[in-house]
Design an enzyme around this catalytic site. Structure first.
Site, PDB file in Angstrom:
ATOM      1  N   GLU A  84      12.878  44.991 -16.415  1.00 31.40           N
ATOM      2  CA  GLU A  84      13.283  45.464 -15.083  1.00 31.40           C
ATOM      3  C   GLU A  84      12.150  45.242 -14.079  1.00 31.40           C
ATOM      4  OE1 GLU A  84      14.640  49.401 -16.626  1.00 31.40           O
ATOM      5  OE2 GLU A  84      16.396  48.980 -15.395  1.00 31.40           O
TER       6      GLU A  84
ATOM      7  N   ALA B 248       9.752  51.290 -21.051  1.00 32.78           N
ATOM      8  CA  ALA B 248       9.371  52.641 -20.630  1.00 32.78           C
ATOM      9  C   ALA B 248       8.622  53.334 -21.769  1.00 32.78           C
ATOM     10  CB  ALA B 248      10.615  53.432 -20.267  1.00 32.78           C
TER      11      ALA B 248
ATOM     12  N   GLU C 225      18.006  49.329 -24.155  1.00 31.74           N
ATOM     13  CA  GLU C 225      18.235  50.765 -23.911  1.00 31.74           C
ATOM     14  C   GLU C 225      19.466  51.300 -24.628  1.00 31.74           C
ATOM     15  OE1 GLU C 225      17.403  48.539 -21.693  1.00 31.74           O
ATOM     16  OE2 GLU C 225      15.812  49.308 -20.402  1.00 31.74           O
TER      17      GLU C 225
ATOM     18  N   GLY D  38      12.308  48.502 -19.540  1.00 29.02           N
ATOM     19  CA  GLY D  38      11.637  48.667 -18.254  1.00 29.02           C
ATOM     20  C   GLY D  38      10.713  47.496 -17.946  1.00 29.02           C
TER      21      GLY D  38
END
Ligand SMILES: NC(=O)c1ccc[n+]([C@@H]2O[C@H](COP(=O)([O-])OP(=O)(O)OC[C@H]3O[C@@H](n4cnc5c(N)ncnc54)[C@H](O)[C@@H]3O)[C@@H](O)[C@H]2O)c1
Length: 704
Positions: free
Chosen positions: A106, A62, A126, A103
């Site tokens: 993911e 992210a 994270e 991310g």
């Protein structure tokens, strides 16, 4: 499109996505990905899609600059992107190379198939920012990898090489090279398969783990014992557990709720602050970071004592040859032994191979002759903390060093400008203040003299990265950033002893707050004689500064700390455990009697306020004087060099969290009954100003 390019190889569409430097999944990338997915899904000429990152990596995750701002929720968010991706009617194959983190992983989990280069690194880091995967990672990963491996990956935050995941449903194939070709042929095969088999979706898999309950109990116990102040790991476990108990959608809702709780919590905000502080520290206002830097191919070190030997190890570890110069053979041998000892113990612990240790040792040239420093690009002086000694060394260095060589001093307290003036090249001189043990501690204060040239400063800031140090720029003053603040902290600790506290009660309160060690255990470790030596100088230089004399009394008894098996605590030879010292309790009783002090009990909350606000007030002065460039630099110094609890983000962020108005109010309250120095609690002008205006030290946009 700016972040996504689509090319075709026959019926296979290849989406290459990402913006430099790390293909983070910011709003632009997310929007363009969805546009590409939508277009390709309805294009009859496309049979399957390969999704890959640009610039040699998949994606580092992210865009954390968006966290806590409206960007993170700007639609489509990453969860939506991945749902759209997983719902495509054509096979999507993630082609993974380089970093595939957070991310990024993911996103890959939302693809129907994944193929990776053996060297790729996959992980969900994270937790290191006090968060958890928030785009389905806690739900899809256990469905593919099982509960135990997912717990390990998510709770450690550490990436693992693709090779280690070969053979798991997480990766359909691992290749040594030619990733794109392999991904395209996999895509073609899967497109043909589609007639027979539906597309596999991680979200549709079922977790079968008979021992799930035991695994969760074990993980929770481990986290509660090891990381009591960090909420994220426990919430990660809750989310993974939810994946084993309900539907995918229910699990996703749990993950979302927990993620948002963490994002809003003070610990994640502190950890993100620390992350950004580290990035900000290398930026020096007014200096263009693109200025040419000097090359450091050979380092010289003068003095092979505690610090010189440790500093040498940093260079050797980075593969930079070192010439180490001492006064006499005996001291040189002692230093060389220390270096060998560090490597021998690493070999013994299996952290270093014998061969690698030998390679490092070969980079070291011991010498008793200053002229052997003639070709060094950087010379660090680490001799006795004494201006006459520094003068002798710098005059000799000025005579032997080649033009353009950087001359650095490791002094902790002496005036770097004065030291620079011993040479005819003050622009090439600066301070490199390493912390003990220098081969272990992350912090490096880079002390900028008034004459230090920008290119010298930038060279050393860059070098710090090579040496794997966290460098923070400090101006010249007694103690620089860290030790100047520490002096006030220690003064308060000692005043509290006078008033009735014990070393044990003060250390316990500090450690309960989260400091790695309380002030008295630190004193015993570092050697109480060092502070004594410095205080004796200050009694002369700054007679107006009031000190408790209790620490001097301790030193007069020869109680220097662990090295004498007696300090604020008692020690047994070869045992670092601190035992309460009856002799110190007696010393305190006698000292208070002599000074006519009637002892009172001081609670943990008062102890913590006095220790931490002493740091904060001095730091406000340091900021206002321009000694530190920004409040986050002060935080970084305390997080990396002084054992300040990382989950509180540093003293300035802690003060921001308490609220500067409340800090000032508490300081005024402490000032009314101040023992020792009535002026101690006068708020620094900057602190007072920020408090009056309702501002914070670390708020973006506050110009200091
Ligand atoms: N020890 C710490 O915790 C610490 C931390 C940060 C900075 N410092 C600073 O680092 C410097 C060195 O401290 P240390 O603890 O390593 O001291 P130390 O006493 O352990 O070592 C100093 C070494 O310098 C050598 N030396 C003295 N004069 C010399 C000369 N003219 N030429 C060559 N070698 C010479 C001595 O023989 C000795 O081995 C000091 O300025 C100190 O303030 C120390």
């Amino acid at each position: 499109m700016t972040a996504v390019t689509v090319t075709r190889q026959d019926a296979i569409a290849i989406i290459a996505f990402g913006l430099p430097p790390v293909n983070s999944l910011g709003a632009v990338t997310r929007r363009e990905l969805v546009a590409a997915f939508d277009e390709l899904d309805v294009d009859p000429a496309v049979a399957a899609v390969v999704l890959m990152g640009v610039n040699g990596l998949f994606s580092a995750g992210a865009d954390i600059k968006e966290f806590g701002s409206s960007g993170a929720v700007a639609s489509p968010n990453l969860r939506e992107v991945i749902t759209i991706l997983e719902g495509m009617t054509k096979p999507v194959i993630a082609a993974i190379e380089g970093a595939c983190l957070g991310g990024g992983l993911e996103l890959a989990l939302g693809c129907h198939y994944r193929i990776a280069l053996a060297s790729a690194k996959l992980g969900l880091p994270e937790v290191k920012l006090g968060l958890m995967p928030g785009a389905g990672g806690t739900q899809r990963l256990p469905r593919l990898l099982g509960v135990e491996a997912s717990l390990n990956l998510i709770l450690s935050g550490e990436p693992v090489p693709a090779k280690a995941l070969q053979g798991t449903p997480l990766l359909d194939a691992v290749v040594a090279s030619d990733l794109l070709d392999a991904a395209v042929s996999l895509a073609a095969g899967k497109a043909e398969d589609l007639i027979k088999n539906p597309l596999p979706k991680a979200s549709a898999r079922v977790i079968r783990e008979p021992n799930a309950e035991a695994l969760f109990i074990f993980a929770r116990n481990m986290i509660k014992a090891g990381f009591p102040n960090f909420p994220a790991p426990l919430k990660c476990i809750d989310a993974i557990e939810a994946a084993t108990k309900g539907t995918f959608e229910e699990g996703l809702a749990v993950e979302r709720r927990l993620f948002e709780e963490l994002m809003a919590g003070s610990v994640s905000r502190a950890l993100r602050h620390a992350f950004f502080a580290e990035r900000a520290a290398s930026k020096i206002p007014g200096i263009n970071s693109a200025l040419p830097k000097r090359e450091i191919k050979l380092a010289g070190i003068v003095g092979a004592g505690t610090m010189g030997a440790g500093i040498a190890i940093n260079f050797l570890n980075a593969g930079i040859p070192v010439v180490l110069v001492e006064l006499n053979k005996e001291s040189l041998d002692r230093g060389l032994f220390k270096i060998k000892d560090v490597y021998a113990s690493q070999v013994k612990k299996g952290r270093l191979s014998q061969e690698a240790a030998a390679v490092k040792a070969q980079l070291l040239t011991p010498s008793l002759d200053f002229s052997s420093l003639a070709s060094a690009d950087l010379i660090i002086e680490a001799v006795f903390e004494d201006m006459t000694a520094k003068e002798q060394v710098f005059k000799r260095l000025d005579a032997v060093a080649k033009p353009g060589a950087i001359l650095a001093t490791n002094t902790s307290t002496l005036d770097v400008n004065k030291i620079a003036a011993f040479t005819n090249r003050p622009a090439d001189v600066l301070g490199t203040h390493f912390f003990s043990p220098a081969n272990v501690m992350k912090l490096l204060e880079v002390v900028r003299g008034t004459a230090t040239s920008p290119s010298v400063l930038l060279t050393v800031m860059d070098l710090a990265k090579v040496l794997r140090k966290t460098a923070v720029v400090s101006g010249v003053c007694d103690g620089f950033i860290g030790n100047r603040m520490l002096e006030q902290y220690v003064r308060q600790a000692l005043f509290m002893l006078d008033e009735g506290a014990s070393p044990e009660s003060i250390d316990a309160a500090a450690e309960q707050f989260g400091f790695a060690m309380g002030p008295f255990r630190v004193g015993d470790l570092a050697g109480n004689d060092i502070g004594w030596h410095i205080r004796k100088r200050r009694y002369i230089e700054r007679p107006q500064t009031k000190y408790s004399q209790i620490a001097d009394r301790l030193c007069e008894l020869g109680r220097f700390g662990q090295k004498t098996n007696a300090g604020w605590y008692d020690y047994k030879p070869g045992d670092r455990t601190a035992y309460p010292a009856p002799a110190v309790a007696q010393l305190l009783i006698e000292y208070r009697l002599e000074k006519s002090l009637s002892p009172r009990s001081i609670g943990a909350a008062e102890i913590v306020d006095r220790l931490v606000f002493a740091l904060v007030n001095e730091a406000a002065k340091i900021l206002e004087e321009g000694i530190a460039l920004r409040a986050s630099d002060v935080d970084l110094v305390y997080l990396t060099g002084y054992g300040f609890p990382v989950w509180r983000g540093g003293p300035m962020r802690y003060a921001d969290e308490v609220g500067l108005y409340a800090v000032v109010r508490r300081m005024r309250e402490l000032g009314r009954s101040a023992y020792g120095d009535p002026d101690f609690w006068t708020p620094a002008p900057l602190l007072q100003r920020l408090a009056d205006q309702g501002l914070m030290f670390n708020a973006p946009g506050v110009s200091l």
